[in-house]
Design a protein around this motif. Sequence first.
Motif, PDB file in Angstrom:
ATOM      1  N   PHE A  41       0.859  -1.174   0.000  1.00 61.39           N
ATOM      2  CA  PHE A  41       0.000   0.000   0.000  1.00 61.39           C
ATOM      3  C   PHE A  41       0.903   1.233   0.000  1.00 61.39           C
ATOM      4  CE2 PHE A  41      -2.700  -3.355   1.409  1.00 61.39           C
ATOM      5  CZ  PHE A  41      -3.994  -3.002   1.055  1.00 61.39           C
ATOM      6  N   LEU A  42       0.787   2.065  -1.037  1.00 59.92           N
ATOM      7  CA  LEU A  42       1.684   3.200  -1.211  1.00 59.92           C
ATOM      8  C   LEU A  42       0.926   4.525  -1.159  1.00 59.92           C
ATOM      9  CD1 LEU A  42       3.908   2.053  -4.230  1.00 59.92           C
ATOM     10  CD2 LEU A  42       4.565   2.126  -1.827  1.00 59.92           C
ATOM     11  N   ASP A  43       1.423   5.425  -0.332  1.00 57.23           N
ATOM     12  CA  ASP A  43       0.937   6.806  -0.386  1.00 57.23           C
ATOM     13  C   ASP A  43       1.484   7.432  -1.668  1.00 57.23           C
ATOM     14  OD1 ASP A  43      -0.220   9.207   0.313  1.00 57.23           O
ATOM     15  OD2 ASP A  43       1.446   9.820   1.596  1.00 57.23           O
ATOM     16  N   ILE A  44       0.673   8.201  -2.380  1.00 55.43           N
ATOM     17  CA  ILE A  44       1.132   8.782  -3.644  1.00 55.43           C
ATOM     18  C   ILE A  44       2.060   9.966  -3.420  1.00 55.43           C
ATOM     19  CG2 ILE A  44       0.385  10.032  -5.710  1.00 55.43           C
ATOM     20  CD1 ILE A  44      -1.966   8.194  -5.918  1.00 55.43           C
ATOM     21  N   GLU A  45       1.702  10.849  -2.507  1.00 54.80           N
ATOM     22  CA  GLU A  45       2.502  12.047  -2.271  1.00 54.80           C
ATOM     23  C   GLU A  45       3.337  11.874  -1.013  1.00 54.80           C
ATOM     24  OE1 GLU A  45       2.706  14.456  -4.345  1.00 54.80           O
ATOM     25  OE2 GLU A  45       1.117  13.777  -5.692  1.00 54.80           O
ATOM     26  N   MET A  46       4.667  11.720  -1.221  1.00 54.28           N
ATOM     27  CA  MET A  46       5.600  11.595  -0.099  1.00 54.28           C
ATOM     28  C   MET A  46       6.817  12.467  -0.366  1.00 54.28           C
ATOM     29  SD  MET A  46       5.570   7.496   0.760  1.00 54.28           S
ATOM     30  CE  MET A  46       5.792   6.966  -0.948  1.00 54.28           C
ATOM     31  N   PHE A  73      -2.630   2.145  -4.361  1.00 60.05           N
ATOM     32  CA  PHE A  73      -2.331   3.531  -4.036  1.00 60.05           C
ATOM     33  C   PHE A  73      -3.277   4.042  -2.958  1.00 60.05           C
ATOM     34  CE2 PHE A  73      -0.788   3.590  -8.551  1.00 60.05           C
ATOM     35  CZ  PHE A  73       0.552   3.670  -8.207  1.00 60.05           C
ATOM     36  N   VAL A  74      -2.724   4.816  -2.045  1.00 56.79           N
ATOM     37  CA  VAL A  74      -3.514   5.408  -0.970  1.00 56.79           C
ATOM     38  C   VAL A  74      -3.244   6.911  -0.984  1.00 56.79           C
ATOM     39  CG1 VAL A  74      -4.011   5.409   1.493  1.00 56.79           C
ATOM     40  CG2 VAL A  74      -3.229   3.302   0.389  1.00 56.79           C
ATOM     41  N   THR A  75      -4.293   7.722  -0.960  1.00 54.73           N
ATOM     42  CA  THR A  75      -4.105   9.165  -1.018  1.00 54.73           C
ATOM     43  C   THR A  75      -5.257   9.901  -0.354  1.00 54.73           C
ATOM     44  OG1 THR A  75      -3.735  11.051  -2.510  1.00 54.73           O
ATOM     45  CG2 THR A  75      -5.232   9.341  -3.270  1.00 54.73           C
ATOM     46  N   ASP A 130      -5.501  -0.741  -7.562  1.00 45.83           N
ATOM     47  CA  ASP A 130      -6.565  -0.144  -6.758  1.00 45.83           C
ATOM     48  C   ASP A 130      -6.103   1.201  -6.213  1.00 45.83           C
ATOM     49  OD1 ASP A 130      -9.054   0.069  -5.703  1.00 45.83           O
ATOM     50  OD2 ASP A 130      -8.946  -1.740  -4.476  1.00 45.83           O
ATOM     51  N   TYR A 131      -7.067   1.996  -5.784  1.00 45.88           N
ATOM     52  CA  TYR A 131      -6.826   3.379  -5.388  1.00 45.88           C
ATOM     53  C   TYR A 131      -7.776   3.681  -4.232  1.00 45.88           C
ATOM     54  CZ  TYR A 131      -6.176   8.425  -6.413  1.00 45.88           C
ATOM     55  OH  TYR A 131      -5.879   9.766  -6.384  1.00 45.88           O
TER      56      TYR A 131
END
Length: 279
Positions: free
Chosen positions: A52-57, A80-82, A98-99
């Motif tokens: 699970f990846l945050d988009i803005e880092m 993606f997690v945002t 997935d988003y």
Amino acid sequence: MLKIAVVDDEKHALERFETVAGEMESISICGLFDDHEEFLSYVKKEQMDIVFLDIEMPGTNGMELAEELLNWKPELGIVFVTAYNQYAVEAFELNAVDYILKPITKARLEKTLSRIVIRKPLQETTVKKAFIQCFKRFECRIDGEVCSLQNNSKVKELLAFLVDRGGASATWEQITECLWQDADYEKAHNNLYITTYRLRKWLTEIGLSHIFECKRNNYRVIPSAFDCDLYEMQQAEKIRNLERLNSFYTGEYLEEEGYEWAYPKQAEWARKMQKYGIL
């Protein structure tokens, strides 16, 4: 049990994920990371099913990080997690990746996991040899069976564009100028990310993830990993094997696809076939 990792620079987001996921028996959290470099060191050594990846880092972009991950481990499920509901949400929901919008809820997490579990059996780990046809129509075949891309026109065009380059890398600017020449910078960039993810998912599902490569935002196919009528004809022309040229020439280059970027090569091959008396 699915092994998952979470990458997010916000500690409270990691804590919330741990709380929500802790109620679920079907998953095991193998790591929570607020530093993407630390995560990259970890993922090279450890096995996991989903990230699970945050988009803005700070210092990185989740989409770029995902591309790097999938080069190493194309079988990974990337989610993606945002906190931002941008226009790409609908596209990601419809495609392979997935988003999820923050804050994550148990119901939404369960929905994501169910999608990945359903897709998992489709993934193929055996290396296969494919044949890609470029003359008359663009097709990818395995053991003579066509692997359909009829509902993924831009995925098909992207693959054709990269095959056309014969293994030479293409930057995202070169790709978007040909495939989305009328789109503005931001939309073209998002379109490319969406399409490359869809291409990678499709190739993984049919067991051909090894033919595609992305490094530092440069994209290419690996010609040694598949057979192709274009490459066969290029080789036959070098040794003036007209019989072999004739056997692979089934029609004009990408004749049925209508790709404007392919017109110069289409005209070039038509002239060659006339010169060799094949047309």
